[in-house]
Design an enzyme around this catalytic site. Structure first.
Site, short mmCIF file in Angstrom:
data_model
loop_
_atom_site.label_atom_id
_atom_site.label_comp_id
_atom_site.label_asym_id
_atom_site.label_seq_id
_atom_site.Cartn_x
_atom_site.Cartn_y
_atom_site.Cartn_z
N HIS A 104 -7.70 6.08 -44.56
CA HIS A 104 -7.66 6.38 -43.64
C HIS A 104 -6.52 7.24 -42.37
CE1 HIS A 104 -8.47 5.15 -38.57
NE2 HIS A 104 -9.80 5.30 -39.22
N HIS A 124 -6.00 13.71 -35.41
CA HIS A 124 -6.74 12.48 -34.49
C HIS A 124 -7.70 13.11 -33.65
CE1 HIS A 124 -9.11 8.69 -32.97
NE2 HIS A 124 -10.06 8.49 -34.49
N GLU A 167 -12.92 14.06 -41.30
CA GLU A 167 -14.22 14.76 -40.02
C GLU A 167 -13.53 15.44 -39.33
OE1 GLU A 167 -13.66 11.28 -37.62
OE2 GLU A 167 -15.03 11.16 -36.18
#
Ligand code: CA
Length: 350
Positions: free
Chosen positions: A29, A71, A163
């Site tokens: 992650h 992020h 992502e």
């Protein structure tokens, strides 16, 4: 031959499902973010060394259209942008990656994540804050080249799990983040379902468009949040119903729920399964929950091994997002049947 093998297995007390179940995948992650500042090349390299099957990259666009691994659409939680460019915050007091060229972004120093309001580290026992950090942002292309290089030099095969962040916000800024991502992946030769790539997103409209408008064959994963987080305009409660999941299965191969969506407190305080994973498996979807952390366990769960046991062997997730990938690799080496290929679960959810 197969029949004789089955008889033999039955005789020695083994059951076919435990052997047929593919080994779950370990997704680092934001890289090995439990050990090094998230999303840096160092964090990706360490995740590779620790044996992750896939390494996650979150991506946003720079002003000049470069896919940057970070992020947030904002910069201040993990970089020194506030001290370097105090004048370039927007009226809301925040600094946006899309307001800076890649050349400017690459000069920022990256540090362990802090709460921008307090300046305090989110995980105080992780990598120390440095007065003069050497960590930098990187592009998706740089991470792909790094992981490919390590795959060649080590003989391991680690994939990427990208992502794309807040595509609706990017669209409001006049950008198509999903299309830019597919272009970049194509430049690196990633176009086919069997390529070592997953593409994930919270926004079902933007994720579905990759399949229905851009006709990608890449494996797509629908992330699920809580409606209160406002990750997108989607109704995540509706997506978790039988009908919602069948709908997701029309464009994605899996879902990424948070731990609270697959595990809940039972009557005696023990963790028990919610119906979600079984429901998703019935819809033909794999399930990769987020986020496991050795240093931030959910209440009532005594150890990371206990959490991995619940997640992988009780509720049967097909993989996990984890900040310390070595903990999941170690767990699986102990309990998963040998000889199974990581990542082979894509078409055969358990
Ligand atoms: Ca992510």
């Amino acid at each position: 031959m197969i029949h004789r093998l089955l008889c033999l297995l039955a005789l020695v007390g083994l059951t076919l499902p435990s052997l047929a179940a593919p080994r779950p995948i370990v997704i680092a992650h934001r890289g090995a973010s439990g050990y090094l500042p998230e999303h840096t090349l160092e964090s990706a390299a360490y995740a590779h060394a620790l044996g992750a099957d896939f390494i996650e990259q979150d991506v946003v666009l720079s002003k000049d259209g470069v896919l940057v691994v970070i992020h947030d659409i904002h910069l201040e939680a993990t970089t020194d942008v506030a001290t370097r460019h105090p004048e370039r915050r927007r009226a809301d007091g925040r600094w946006y990656a899309i307001d800076f060229s890649w050349d400017e972004l690459r000069q920022l120093r990256v540090r362990e994540r802090v709460n921008p309001r307090t300046g305090q580290p989110v995980f105080p026992v992780r990598f120390p804050q440095q007065a003069d950090s050497t960590f930098r942002l990187c592009t998706l292309g740089e991470q792909i080249e790094l992981i490919r290089g390590l795959n060649q030099s080590t003989g391991r095969q680690t994939g990427i799990y990208v992502e794309f962040k807040d595509p609706a916000w990017h669209a409001a800024e006049g950008r198509n983040l999903g299309a830019a991502l597919l272009d970049e992946l194509r430049r690196h030769g990633f176009t086919r379902r069997e390529d070592p790539v997953f593409v994930q997103c919270f926004d079902p409209v933007a994720l579905r468009a990759l399949r229905t408008v851009h006709h990608t064959e890449l494996r797509l994963v629908q992330l699920l949040g809580d409606n209160s987080w406002k990750e997108s305009s989607a109704d995540y409660d509706a997506l978790q119903t039988e009908e919602g999941l069948r709908n997701v299965a029309s464009y994605a191969i899996g879902i990424g729920p948070h731990l609270g969506q697959i595990l809940q407190r039972g009557p005696e305080g023990t963790a028990v399964a919610t119906p979600l994973i079984e429901r998703a498996h019935r819809a033909g979807l794999v399930v990769h929950p987020y986020t496991l952390r050795t240093d931030a366990l959910p209440p009532g769960i005594p150890s990371i091994d206990a959490l991995l046991h619940l997640t992988l062997d009780v509720v049967h997730a097909d993989g996990v997002f984890i900040d310390q990938p070595d903990a999941a690799v170690r767990y699986l080496d102990r309990v998963a049947p040998p000889g199974l290929t990581p990542g082979s679960s894509v078409n055969t959810p358990r």
